[in-house]
Design a protein around this motif. Structure first.
Motif, PDB file in Angstrom:
ATOM      1  N   MET A   1       0.828  -1.071  -0.128  1.00 52.68           N
ATOM      2  CA  MET A   1      -0.176   0.146  -0.002  1.00 52.68           C
ATOM      3  C   MET A   1       0.810   1.183  -0.107  1.00 52.68           C
ATOM      4  O   MET A   1       0.548   2.296  -0.563  1.00 52.68           O
ATOM      5  CB  MET A   1      -0.874  -0.033   1.214  1.00 52.68           C
ATOM      6  N   VAL A   2       2.060   1.129   0.558  1.00 54.13           N
ATOM      7  CA  VAL A   2       2.786   2.242   0.652  1.00 54.13           C
ATOM      8  C   VAL A   2       3.170   2.718  -0.690  1.00 54.13           C
ATOM      9  O   VAL A   2       3.378   3.841  -1.119  1.00 54.13           O
ATOM     10  CB  VAL A   2       4.174   2.144   1.541  1.00 54.13           C
ATOM     11  N   HIS A   3       3.492   1.744  -1.789  1.00 58.41           N
ATOM     12  CA  HIS A   3       3.782   1.919  -3.082  1.00 58.41           C
ATOM     13  C   HIS A   3       2.958   2.744  -3.814  1.00 58.41           C
ATOM     14  O   HIS A   3       2.904   3.616  -4.483  1.00 58.41           O
ATOM     15  CB  HIS A   3       4.227   0.639  -3.741  1.00 58.41           C
ATOM     16  N   PHE A   4       1.492   2.339  -3.571  1.00 59.09           N
ATOM     17  CA  PHE A   4       0.562   2.871  -4.139  1.00 59.09           C
ATOM     18  C   PHE A   4       0.273   4.215  -3.699  1.00 59.09           C
ATOM     19  O   PHE A   4       0.193   5.327  -4.527  1.00 59.09           O
ATOM     20  CB  PHE A   4      -0.755   2.090  -3.992  1.00 59.09           C
ATOM     21  N   ALA A   5       0.481   4.634  -2.447  1.00 55.98           N
ATOM     22  CA  ALA A   5       0.307   5.831  -1.757  1.00 55.98           C
ATOM     23  C   ALA A   5       1.253   6.903  -2.463  1.00 55.98           C
ATOM     24  O   ALA A   5       0.945   8.018  -2.418  1.00 55.98           O
ATOM     25  CB  ALA A   5       0.413   5.720  -0.293  1.00 55.98           C
ATOM     26  N   VAL A   6       2.545   6.487  -2.138  1.00 63.95           N
ATOM     27  CA  VAL A   6       3.575   7.251  -2.799  1.00 63.95           C
ATOM     28  C   VAL A   6       3.292   7.707  -4.648  1.00 63.95           C
ATOM     29  O   VAL A   6       3.614   8.911  -4.849  1.00 63.95           O
ATOM     30  CB  VAL A   6       5.045   6.780  -2.765  1.00 63.95           C
ATOM     31  N   SER A   7       3.000   6.637  -5.171  1.00 66.48           N
ATOM     32  CA  SER A   7       2.657   6.847  -6.535  1.00 66.48           C
ATOM     33  C   SER A   7       1.557   7.644  -6.801  1.00 66.48           C
ATOM     34  O   SER A   7       1.593   8.591  -7.589  1.00 66.48           O
ATOM     35  CB  SER A   7       2.193   5.711  -7.250  1.00 66.48           C
ATOM     36  N   LEU A  19       1.738   3.288 -13.838  1.00 70.93           N
ATOM     37  CA  LEU A  19       2.577   3.667 -12.977  1.00 70.93           C
ATOM     38  C   LEU A  19       2.275   3.030 -11.771  1.00 70.93           C
ATOM     39  O   LEU A  19       3.410   2.604 -10.974  1.00 70.93           O
ATOM     40  CB  LEU A  19       2.049   5.345 -12.579  1.00 70.93           C
ATOM     41  N   LEU A  20       0.836   2.816 -11.174  1.00 70.31           N
ATOM     42  CA  LEU A  20       0.720   1.805 -10.200  1.00 70.31           C
ATOM     43  C   LEU A  20       1.260   0.560 -10.101  1.00 70.31           C
ATOM     44  O   LEU A  20       2.138  -0.001  -9.198  1.00 70.31           O
ATOM     45  CB  LEU A  20      -0.815   1.585  -9.952  1.00 70.31           C
TER      46      LEU A  20
END
Length: 79
Positions: A1-7, A19-20
């Motif tokens: 979820m962190v990856h998605f939040a940063v993206s 991108l996600l």
């Protein structure tokens, strides 16, 4: 979820699906099961247990972006 939040943050709430997907692609190696730290390191550009400097990551990203001609591919690479 962190990856998605940063993206999402980097894309001002307009992150494309590519991108996600690109943001989590390096961790997809976990699907193989029983992977080693070295195997995961390769998907994260780690060499000799050392994470590369930001400059090296940007250089590699730029190299991949220059080679990419697929629609949505650049978003995947940036992810």
């Amino acid at each position: 979820m962190v990856h998605f939040a940063v993206s999402e943050e980097l894309a001002a709430g307009q992150a494309s699906p590519n991108l996600l997907l690109g943001s989590i692609a390096p961790d997809a190696i976990h699907v193989r099961g029983n992977i080693t730290r070295a195997e995961k390191g390769r998907t994260h550009l780690v060499q000799n247990d050392i994470l590369p400097e930001a400059e090296q990551i940007f250089e590699k990203c730029t190299e991949y972006l220059r080679k990419c001609s697929e629609p949505g591919g650049k978003d995947f690479i940036v992810g």
